[in-house]
Design a protein around this motif. Structure first.
Motif, PDB file in Angstrom:
ATOM      1  N   ILE A   1     -57.936 -46.667 -13.669  1.00  0.00           N
ATOM      2  CA  ILE A   1     -59.193 -47.411 -13.796  1.00  0.00           C
ATOM      3  C   ILE A   1     -59.018 -48.586 -14.753  1.00  0.00           C
ATOM      4  O   ILE A   1     -59.352 -49.724 -14.434  1.00  0.00           O
ATOM      5  CB  ILE A   1     -60.338 -46.474 -14.238  1.00  0.00           C
ATOM      6  CG1 ILE A   1     -60.768 -45.635 -13.023  1.00  0.00           C
ATOM      7  CG2 ILE A   1     -61.517 -47.276 -14.816  1.00  0.00           C
ATOM      8  CD1 ILE A   1     -61.961 -44.743 -13.242  1.00  0.00           C
TER       9      ILE A   1
ATOM     10  N   THR B   1     -59.971 -45.360  -3.852  1.00  0.00           N
ATOM     11  CA  THR B   1     -60.167 -45.132  -5.264  1.00  0.00           C
ATOM     12  C   THR B   1     -59.391 -46.176  -6.049  1.00  0.00           C
ATOM     13  O   THR B   1     -58.723 -47.027  -5.451  1.00  0.00           O
ATOM     14  CB  THR B   1     -59.709 -43.699  -5.640  1.00  0.00           C
ATOM     15  OG1 THR B   1     -60.156 -43.393  -6.957  1.00  0.00           O
ATOM     16  CG2 THR B   1     -58.202 -43.555  -5.569  1.00  0.00           C
TER      17      THR B   1
ATOM     18  N   SER C   1     -63.932 -42.986  -9.854  1.00  0.00           N
ATOM     19  CA  SER C   1     -64.065 -44.425  -9.599  1.00  0.00           C
ATOM     20  C   SER C   1     -65.532 -44.806  -9.491  1.00  0.00           C
ATOM     21  O   SER C   1     -65.965 -45.849  -9.992  1.00  0.00           O
ATOM     22  CB  SER C   1     -63.329 -44.804  -8.302  1.00  0.00           C
ATOM     23  OG  SER C   1     -61.942 -44.643  -8.471  1.00  0.00           O
TER      24      SER C   1
END
Lengths: 279, 408
Positions: free
Chosen positions: B285, B298, B328
């Motif tokens: 992320i 994702t 996500s």
């Protein structure tokens, strides 16, 4: 709207021509950029003269989860030598400078296309001269992603039908498909098991109840004899791993192409083509 | 109680939708050969959820075999040392096999048995999920094949031996770069070729729908117990939850029951490896982009051309270039904060935990603890923070010694 636009295309004309001659389609697969861009270009541009009716170009991906060792390795070779999705489209453009008839289908996985942008990708496919897409990891459940934009842009969407596709699912799988149907003759990844001709016969017969589209059979066809026996029961055959393996066999210890690579591959392709057209 | 559950339509807990999406994330991006199988897994899972016997069976083995509930322990010395909130550890490292992984493998093997599958496959990176899968396969007498990257096999020899002792076949994966992502590719290839007999026990909240949801639900035993335990101990819910994230199953398990309590701060800790700016990390992320891999959309570590990049972390269990799709989505909605911790910071936390609490943590939760150390000063002493101690560090003593430059 797309149905009419897709009724007269390089792919439909190709299968119509073959049907008139009572001949079968030979679909050859090569990974774009394997082992490098220049060699790949020579390999692909020489396929029609060697008897290939329809060309499938693989878009290299780092994680080709539906492919066996041969095509995985070819993808790795291409990526190591700097191949990208954009350069795969370049291969199509170059091919179209000298051949405006042989259909080209791009085969690959969704992630590189998703990163590139689905709309941008389908537009560039059209301008480059590609005719259809086979995207392994986009089942009908995800049609909104790329299938629908591709149809709108005038590209064929070709799906894999497998031995595990049961009657309850087959309509969904064939929905949105045009050009031809690609029947995977074995359960498993590309190039690892042999397709049995009697299984193919039954499976193709079953599929014909659901579609009027030409049916090409692939996964696990390795020799001219094998190609001929499978082609008897279908409208075409697809060969990938056996060709790609020959690319690998013609690399030196450093992974550079040997001088005979292109001619060796084209000679093998010619033998397969002879097998198919003798069927 | 600190807040009221949101209604179903306005809830962070209602995902995924019926097509398996959390916002744009998740989905079912798999080859057609697998689709009938995945749909069947989903159908069977839904039926199991309606059958009280399934939950009873899960609860029985969770209690008597895994040793649940795991304690919720007030780490008083550490709390005092850091001078911030009251810190609790959810002690899933005390589970049989030493981590939270077995909560999920138990649930999935019970499902596989209901589906009359006769063969189990799994992927593993560090070997914890492989060991947890081999364990339940031994318990239920099912043959087990574990795919493991060749590089990981060398790094994690003790776990390879454990799996073999438990009767599993460990298959070295040399394709691609020979790591966890390639092991997952290879397991999917096996599954495609053996659809009739085989059940694939995925080790984290990733993969095609329904896996992210199913694994989360099996792991939610962590959060559900925590809720009961903290109410019993403190008569209120915590102010903050912290958990480490590779694929993110221990974190989803802790977070999910609390997502709709909007005043609880929830933090997921990714592995920053040598540092995000070095490119040698596992923080999908913080340092990745949305993409599609292993059946779901994702955040992924990838090049501009959409090629997947290998992850790097001192903790093999966080060494995955993706993250569960629900994370996500929770990132995109802003409900959960995602941060990252370097190898170096995790090692510091690892040692502090040994010295102040007498607990040798796995390197994975050492990442969570390192972040707790960072933010402790932001809390008052009457506030409560729960950290998931999702694994024990026995497996990591060799790599920690090496990182600290010590011979053992």
């Amino acid at each position: 709207m797309s149905a009419e636009r897709l009724s007269d295309t390089r792919i439909t004309r190709c299968f119509a021509r073959l049907a008139e001659r009572k001949s079968k389609a030979f679909v050859a697969f090569l990974t774009g950029g394997d082992p490098n861009f220049e060699t790949s270009q020579q390999l692909i541009c020489g396929l029609p003269a060697a008897g290939v009716d329809l060309i499938e170009i693989g878009i290299p991906f780092s994680d080709p989860m539906a492919d066996g060792p041969a095509i995985q390795a070819s993808s790795q070779r291409a990526l190591r030598n700097g191949m990208t999705l954009a350069k795969t489209l370049d291969l199509v453009r170059i091919f179209r400078q000298t051949d405006n008839d042989t259909p080209i289908v791009l085969m690959g996985y969704y992630n590189p296309i998703y990163r590139y942008g689905a709309d941008r990708f389908v537009q560039e496919c059209v301008t480059a001269g590609a005719d259809g897409l086979i995207i392994v990891d986009l089942p009908p459940e995800e049609d909104a992603e790329l299938c629908e934009p591709a149809l709108t842009a005038g590209l064929h969407w070709i799906r894999l039908v497998t031995p595990s596709t049961d009657d309850s699912r087959i309509d969904a799988v064939l929905h949105n498909v045009s050009g031809f149907v690609y029947y995977i003759s074995v359960l498993g990844v590309t190039g690892t098991r042999l397709a049995m001709a009697d299984h193919v016969e039954q499976a193709v017969e079953r599929l014909r109840q659901y579609t009027d589209l030409p049916i090409a059979v692939g996964f696990g066809i390795k020799t001219p004899e094998h190609a001929r026996s499978v082609a008897e029961h279908a409208d075409g055959i697809v060969i990938g791993s056996a060709i790609v393996d020959l690319v690998k066999l013609n690399l030196d210890d450093q992974g550079h192409p040997k001088e005979a690579l292109v001619s060796e591959v084209h000679e093998f392709v010619r033998q397969i083509a002879a097998g198919v057209s003798n069927g | 109680m600190s807040s009221i559950d949101k209604s179903v339509t306005d809830s962070y807990r209602s995902g995924p939708d019926e097509t398996g999406h959390f916002g744009i994330y998740g989905g079912r991006f798999v080859a057609e050969t697998l689709m009938p199988l995945i749909l069947n897994v989903e159908k069977s899972y839904r039926a199991a959820c309606q059958d009280p016997n399934f939950q009873n069976e899960f609860d029985y083995y969770a209690e008597h075999y895994i040793g649940r509930p795991s304690p919720l322990y007030h780490a008083a010395r550490l709390s005092e040392h850091l001078g911030g909130p009251k810190i609790y550890f959810k002690r899933d490292e005390l589970n049989h096999t030493g981590a939270h992984k077995i909560n999920n493998t138990l649930g999935q093997i019970l499902l596989a048995r209901r589906m009359k599958k006769t063969r189990i496959i799994a992927e593993t990176g560090a070997g914890q999920h492989g060991v947890a899968t081999a364990t339940v396969c031994a318990l239920f007498d099912l043959p087990c094949v574990v795919y493991m990257g060749e590089t990981d096999i060398e790094r994690q020899a003790p776990n390879v031996f454990r799996m073999k002792l438990l009767g599993a076949e460990v298959v070295p994966v040399t394709s691609g770069t020979g790591t966890l992502k390639d092991a997952m590719n290879e397991a999917l290839r096996d599954w495609v070729a053996n659809v009739d007999t085989t059940f694939y026990i995925i080790g984290t909240v990733a993969g095609p729908h329904p896996y992210p949801e199913m694994v989360r639900n099996f792991q939610s035993v962590i959060g559900n117990e925590t809720r009961e335990q903290i109410l019993a101990a403190e008569n209120r819910l915590p102010d903050c939850l912290v958990a480490c994230i590779g694929g993110g199953s221990n974190a989803m398990g802790l977070f999910h029951p609390f997502l709709d309590h909007s005043d609880i701060r929830i933090i997921g800790v990714e592995a920053a490896g040598l540092g995000i700016d070095t490119g040698k990390h596992a923080a999908s992320i913080t340092g990745g982009q949305p993409g599609v891999l292993h059946g779901n959309r994702t955040f992924l570590l990838q090049t501009d051309d959409g090629q997947i990049i290998d992850a790097h972390s001192i903790s093999a269990g966080l060494d995955y270039p993706g993250i569960g799709p629900e994370h996500s989505w929770l990132h995109e909605t802003g409900r959960v904060e995602y941060v990252s911790i370097t190898d170096h910071e995790a090692l510091e936390a690892f040692q502090l935990c040994c010295q102040t609490e007498g607990i040798i943590p796995a390197l994975e939760p050492a990442h969570a603890l390192a972040h707790v150390m960072k933010i402790a000063g932001e809390f008052d002493q009457d506030q409560i923070l729960v950290m998931n101690m999702c694994g024990r560090g026995d497996k990591d003593v060799f790599s920690v010694a090496e990182a600290l430059g010590q011979q053992i």
